[in-house]
Design a protein around this motif. Structure first.
Motif, mmCIF file in Angstrom:
data_model
loop_
_atom_site.group_PDB
_atom_site.id
_atom_site.type_symbol
_atom_site.label_atom_id
_atom_site.label_comp_id
_atom_site.label_asym_id
_atom_site.label_seq_id
_atom_site.Cartn_x
_atom_site.Cartn_y
_atom_site.Cartn_z
ATOM 1 N N VAL A 270 0.853 -1.189 0.000
ATOM 2 C CA VAL A 270 0.000 0.000 0.000
ATOM 3 C C VAL A 270 0.883 1.231 0.000
ATOM 4 N N LEU A 271 0.492 2.227 -0.785
ATOM 5 C CA LEU A 271 1.213 3.497 -0.884
ATOM 6 C C LEU A 271 0.213 4.620 -0.625
ATOM 7 N N ILE A 272 0.523 5.481 0.342
ATOM 8 C CA ILE A 272 -0.385 6.569 0.707
ATOM 9 C C ILE A 272 0.355 7.897 0.683
ATOM 10 N N THR B 227 0.647 -6.412 5.829
ATOM 11 C CA THR B 227 0.866 -5.773 4.528
ATOM 12 C C THR B 227 1.739 -4.533 4.699
ATOM 13 N N PRO B 228 2.788 -4.387 3.892
ATOM 14 C CA PRO B 228 3.656 -3.209 4.014
ATOM 15 C C PRO B 228 2.981 -1.956 3.458
ATOM 16 N N VAL B 229 3.082 -0.869 4.204
ATOM 17 C CA VAL B 229 2.499 0.412 3.807
ATOM 18 C C VAL B 229 3.583 1.476 3.845
ATOM 19 N N THR B 230 3.689 2.223 2.777
ATOM 20 C CA THR B 230 4.593 3.363 2.726
ATOM 21 C C THR B 230 3.750 4.629 2.683
ATOM 22 N N VAL B 231 3.968 5.519 3.644
ATOM 23 C CA VAL B 231 3.234 6.780 3.709
ATOM 24 C C VAL B 231 4.185 7.922 3.393
#
Length: 211
Positions: free
Chosen positions: A90-92, A128-132
């Motif tokens: 996920v990319l935010i 799940t990996p998330v990059t903000v």
């Protein structure tokens, strides 16, 4: 094939640093996954409605017992939760607005957080990996005068990790308003350096996920 869920929440479409950095991450991710899928949500273009009473109640009522209004409200929640659950990463993009996240991103979060499914003891997207990309006009780094006013990373770390069970990392470009706000003109070099580091880190993290 791997799937990236990409969310942008900056109300500014042209000239947004958070959008530029998320675009760099996405480009690097797509280069590593040429046959992958990107599910893109631009919250400035396609509004996510705020969670209302129908959507709240529907989350705790069996499908056969929902009213037409509840069913319609939950259909959106189902779609958004499924997008999160099916994502491999996920990319935010989240700029700072008045010390916190944009209301559009808060609306998305409220829709996808459902205790007993995406949140709670066994969150459905756990791990799940998330990059903000948490861009801000000035500096709220440790030691900065406005450090106590930083409610973007502090909030998102708690909700993404503590409620959804995701593994979150932050990329933080600072002084994004320096080129356009006279009072911040002295920080233009720092803004350029911070942005350059953010772009490099975004590409590196995207490639690291592939590895």
């Amino acid at each position: 094939m791997p799937t990236l869920l990409h969310i942008d929440s900056s109300a500014v479409v042209d000239g947004s640093v958070s959008r530029e950095v998320t675009a760099a991450f996405r480009a690097a991710w797509e280069a590593e996954h040429p046959e992958g899928t990107v599910v893109y949500r631009d919250l400035a273009v396609e509004d996510i409605p705020h969670l209302d009473a129908h959507g709240i109640v529907a989350g705790f009522v069996p499908a056969e017992g929902r009213s037409a209004e509840q069913a319609a409200a939950f259909a959106l929640r189902e779609q958004l939760m499924t997008e999160l659950e099916q994502a491999d990463a996920v990319l935010i993009g989240s700029p700072m607005y008045n010390f916190t996240i944009p209301s559009s991103l808060k609306a998305w979060l409220d829709q996808v957080i459902l205790v007993g499914r995406t949140a709670g003891e066994n969150p459905s997207a756990k791990g799940t990996p998330v990059t903000v990309v948490a861009a801000r006009g000035g500096s709220y780094a440790p030691g900065a005068p406005r450090e106590p006013y930083e409610f973007v990373t502090t909030y998102l770390e708690k909700v993404l990790t503590g409620m959804l069970g995701l593994e979150v990392d932050f990329i933080v470009p600072e002084f994004t308003l320096a080129p356009s706000v006279p009072a911040l003109a002295d920080f233009i070099p720092q803004a350029a350096e911070s942005k350059a580091r953010a772009l490099e880190e975004a590409a590196r993290r995207a490639k690291g996920l592939a590895a």
